[in-house]
Structures are given as structure tokens and as C-alpha cells.
Design a protein around this motif. Sequence first.
Motif, PDB file in Angstrom:
ATOM      1  N   THR A 176       0.855  -1.191   0.000  1.00  0.00           N
ATOM      2  CA  THR A 176       0.000   0.000   0.000  1.00  0.00           C
ATOM      3  C   THR A 176       0.889   1.238   0.000  1.00  0.00           C
ATOM      4  O   THR A 176       1.649   1.455  -0.926  1.00  0.00           O
ATOM      5  CB  THR A 176      -0.945  -0.016   1.223  1.00  0.00           C
ATOM      6  N   ASP A 177       0.810   2.051   1.051  1.00  0.00           N
ATOM      7  CA  ASP A 177       1.580   3.298   1.086  1.00  0.00           C
ATOM      8  C   ASP A 177       2.767   3.220   2.032  1.00  0.00           C
ATOM      9  O   ASP A 177       3.288   4.242   2.473  1.00  0.00           O
ATOM     10  CB  ASP A 177       0.666   4.456   1.490  1.00  0.00           C
ATOM     11  N   VAL A 178       3.213   2.009   2.338  1.00  0.00           N
ATOM     12  CA  VAL A 178       4.312   1.812   3.280  1.00  0.00           C
ATOM     13  C   VAL A 178       5.515   1.223   2.551  1.00  0.00           C
ATOM     14  O   VAL A 178       5.383   0.283   1.766  1.00  0.00           O
ATOM     15  CB  VAL A 178       3.873   0.869   4.429  1.00  0.00           C
ATOM     16  N   ASP A 179       6.698   1.802   2.822  1.00  0.00           N
ATOM     17  CA  ASP A 179       7.918   1.312   2.179  1.00  0.00           C
ATOM     18  C   ASP A 179       8.669   0.292   3.028  1.00  0.00           C
ATOM     19  O   ASP A 179       9.357  -0.571   2.477  1.00  0.00           O
ATOM     20  CB  ASP A 179       8.855   2.492   1.883  1.00  0.00           C
ATOM     21  N   ALA A 180       8.549   0.393   4.352  1.00  0.00           N
ATOM     22  CA  ALA A 180       9.322  -0.494   5.220  1.00  0.00           C
ATOM     23  C   ALA A 180       8.559  -0.762   6.510  1.00  0.00           C
ATOM     24  O   ALA A 180       7.775   0.073   6.972  1.00  0.00           O
ATOM     25  CB  ALA A 180      10.680   0.133   5.541  1.00  0.00           C
ATOM     26  N   VAL A 181       8.802  -1.951   7.068  1.00  0.00           N
ATOM     27  CA  VAL A 181       8.150  -2.346   8.323  1.00  0.00           C
ATOM     28  C   VAL A 181       9.172  -3.069   9.196  1.00  0.00           C
ATOM     29  O   VAL A 181      10.164  -3.606   8.712  1.00  0.00           O
ATOM     30  CB  VAL A 181       6.938  -3.283   8.080  1.00  0.00           C
ATOM     31  N   TRP A 182       8.901  -3.093  10.473  1.00  0.00           N
ATOM     32  CA  TRP A 182       9.714  -3.835  11.440  1.00  0.00           C
ATOM     33  C   TRP A 182       9.135  -5.240  11.555  1.00  0.00           C
ATOM     34  O   TRP A 182       7.939  -5.403  11.789  1.00  0.00           O
ATOM     35  CB  TRP A 182       9.662  -3.129  12.786  1.00  0.00           C
ATOM     36  N   ILE A 183       9.968  -6.244  11.383  1.00  0.00           N
ATOM     37  CA  ILE A 183       9.496  -7.624  11.454  1.00  0.00           C
ATOM     38  C   ILE A 183      10.399  -8.464  12.353  1.00  0.00           C
ATOM     39  O   ILE A 183      11.514  -8.060  12.692  1.00  0.00           O
ATOM     40  CB  ILE A 183       9.458  -8.289  10.063  1.00  0.00           C
ATOM     41  N   TYR A 184       9.902  -9.637  12.683  1.00  0.00           N
ATOM     42  CA  TYR A 184      10.719 -10.690  13.292  1.00  0.00           C
ATOM     43  C   TYR A 184      10.977 -11.709  12.190  1.00  0.00           C
ATOM     44  O   TYR A 184      10.049 -12.283  11.624  1.00  0.00           O
ATOM     45  CB  TYR A 184      10.008 -11.306  14.495  1.00  0.00           C
ATOM     46  N   TYR A 185      12.267 -11.901  11.881  1.00  0.00           N
ATOM     47  CA  TYR A 185      12.596 -12.693  10.701  1.00  0.00           C
ATOM     48  C   TYR A 185      12.074 -14.121  10.792  1.00  0.00           C
ATOM     49  O   TYR A 185      11.673 -14.707   9.777  1.00  0.00           O
ATOM     50  CB  TYR A 185      14.112 -12.721  10.455  1.00  0.00           C
ATOM     51  N   ALA A 186      12.065 -14.683  11.996  1.00  0.00           N
ATOM     52  CA  ALA A 186      11.616 -16.070  12.152  1.00  0.00           C
ATOM     53  C   ALA A 186      10.167 -16.249  11.739  1.00  0.00           C
ATOM     54  O   ALA A 186       9.720 -17.386  11.523  1.00  0.00           O
ATOM     55  CB  ALA A 186      11.798 -16.535  13.589  1.00  0.00           C
ATOM     56  N   TRP A 187       9.438 -15.140  11.625  1.00  0.00           N
ATOM     57  CA  TRP A 187       8.030 -15.242  11.234  1.00  0.00           C
ATOM     58  C   TRP A 187       7.800 -14.624   9.860  1.00  0.00           C
ATOM     59  O   TRP A 187       7.619 -15.310   8.873  1.00  0.00           O
ATOM     60  CB  TRP A 187       7.146 -14.598  12.309  1.00  0.00           C
ATOM     61  N   ASP A 188       7.860 -13.295   9.788  1.00  0.00           N
ATOM     62  CA  ASP A 188       7.551 -12.633   8.518  1.00  0.00           C
ATOM     63  C   ASP A 188       8.667 -12.792   7.494  1.00  0.00           C
ATOM     64  O   ASP A 188       8.394 -12.825   6.291  1.00  0.00           O
ATOM     65  CB  ASP A 188       7.262 -11.147   8.757  1.00  0.00           C
TER      66      ASP A 188
END
Length: 323
Positions: A176-188
Amino acid sequence: MKRKVLVLGLAVAIMLGVGSCGRDDGVIRVLLDWTPNTNHTGLFVALEKGWFYDEGLSLVITQPPEDNALVLVAAQRAHFAFTFQEQMGPAIGRVHDSLPITAVAAIISHNTSGIMSLRESGIQRPADLSGKSFASWDIPVVTAIIRHIVESDGGDFSSVRMVPNFATDVFSALQTDVDAVWIYYAWDGIAGEIKGIEFDYIDLGTFDSLLDFYTPVLVANTNWAFANPETVKAFMRAVSKGYNFAIENPQEAAEILLRHAPELDRELILRSQEFLQTRYQGSAERWGEIDAQRWGRFFYWMYEQDLLEVNIGTGGFTNEFLP
């Protein structure tokens, strides 16, 4: 007399009030931080194998109302909860009304979270976030961390658009209108690999050792824990067995988690479990051990950023209950 283990959903947990540590009914109440996932595998393995039962313990495992786990533990409505060092800081780093909670184990030895972006966004390093939009959980520590990594890398944080976004599907957000997000690599991160999505990832702990904080951790009600050390040690013996089993037998551990949470995606759980196999204990001498220097360094940084009212130092955790 040994009792069975109960796993209750959120609605049931609320209906029961999650119980109380104050009454001596022999039941240990554990709050998850989210829906069941591979961060929780060791707990469910110990449950399945009967290791809590062997210690004379019975469990109630619940999903708490959103963001209320620490409050419930502090209020002695639960004994243990899964949470994060960065979330613990503001809860215990206050002059008044600090919460009586103590981290008793690191679930994962090193930070496995970071910043994900679609390859087409061209965000390969923190400075590249300049002029981009970042989906934020809209809490001060997130803003401070993003400012830190962008400015440390020579970027312009003032040009980063911090967009409040609490979507649970990061891939929908990125489209959508987001370029970056914070994730936990083991999941997302693993989910992105499975979906064949081309993405870039900035590993926070690798980029800056300061950000190699402990996330997630297992916390206990401080007053109850130190008044009942043998019970806590019994619980930790069982939990430690569960995570050590997951380290040695990731596929079987994943299957156990799936039996307790059959709604989860099987391929994601299997792949995630393999990813975490070498990361649960990591470089620590034993699963769950917290390094005082690394713990204190991050809290001191939070204090310097005015995110904590008091300097916690190396307080807020103990390794003494680990087997």
C-alpha cells in the motif's frame, strides 16, 4: 496431587479473569505475547512431554488482552508472560508505579528482528529510509531506534515518514503506502521466503551491537518469584527442557506446536523452527541465559534517549532460576 494442563483462548482467559497468583491453587498461569508461534515452542513441547506434570505443576496458558500482559503479571493475575526487553524498559524504568516484573529467561539469545522492505523500494541500508515511509507501532522506542539507525548511517531521519500502522499482515502493508516495516525474521521473514517475495532486510542486531537486545523474554512477577523460588526453578527446568528439545529436534518440536495450534501454516512453522534451532541458545552457555553487559547497555541507551525515567542499569533480570 498433579493436575492437568489447560490451554485457554483469549475469550476464556478474560472470562476467568486469568486467575490470581495470590491464591495457592497449584496452577501456574502463563501469558503469551501473541497467538501461538515458534517463539513459544519450548513451552508447548514441555507441556506435551509432561515435563510440567513431572515437576508437580499444572498450567493455564492464555492470550491476554492486547498489551496487557505485563500489567496482569504485575497485578499478580499471572505468574509468567512472554514479552520484550524494549517493552519492559518503560514498565520498570519509572520513578513511581514501576511494575514488579523480572526477566527470568531469554527466549532467543540474539535479536532476530529488523527492517523489511520490498526490493523495488531500494532500501538496502538504514540511510535509504530517508524520504521513505516506515510503518510504526507508534511507540517512542520504535521512533528512537529508527532515528538512531538512520542517523548513524548518515541518513536524514526528519525526512522519514513515520506512518502509524498496526496491520498484522506486513505484506499487505508493504503493497500500500508503506515502504518499510519492522518484522521478526523467524516469522515474517520466513513467510516472505515461502511466498517468493523479493525483499531486503536490515538486521538490527548486526547493524549495531547496541540493538542486539533481548526480544522476546520470559518474565515473572517479581514478588511471587522470589517468594517461591523452588516453584519458579521447577517451572524453568521444564521450560528449559522444552527449548533444548526444540534445539535438538526442530521438526518434531514444530509438529508438537502444530498439534496445539492446528490453525498455523505447517510449512511456515517447520521453516521457522529450523531457523530458530541455532538461535534459541545462540552464543549463550545455556538456553535462557541473559548477558548483563548487553542487557544493561541497551537500557542505558534507552535512558539516554529519555525513554526511561531512571537508569535501570543491569536490573530487571536474573539468571538464578535457570537450571
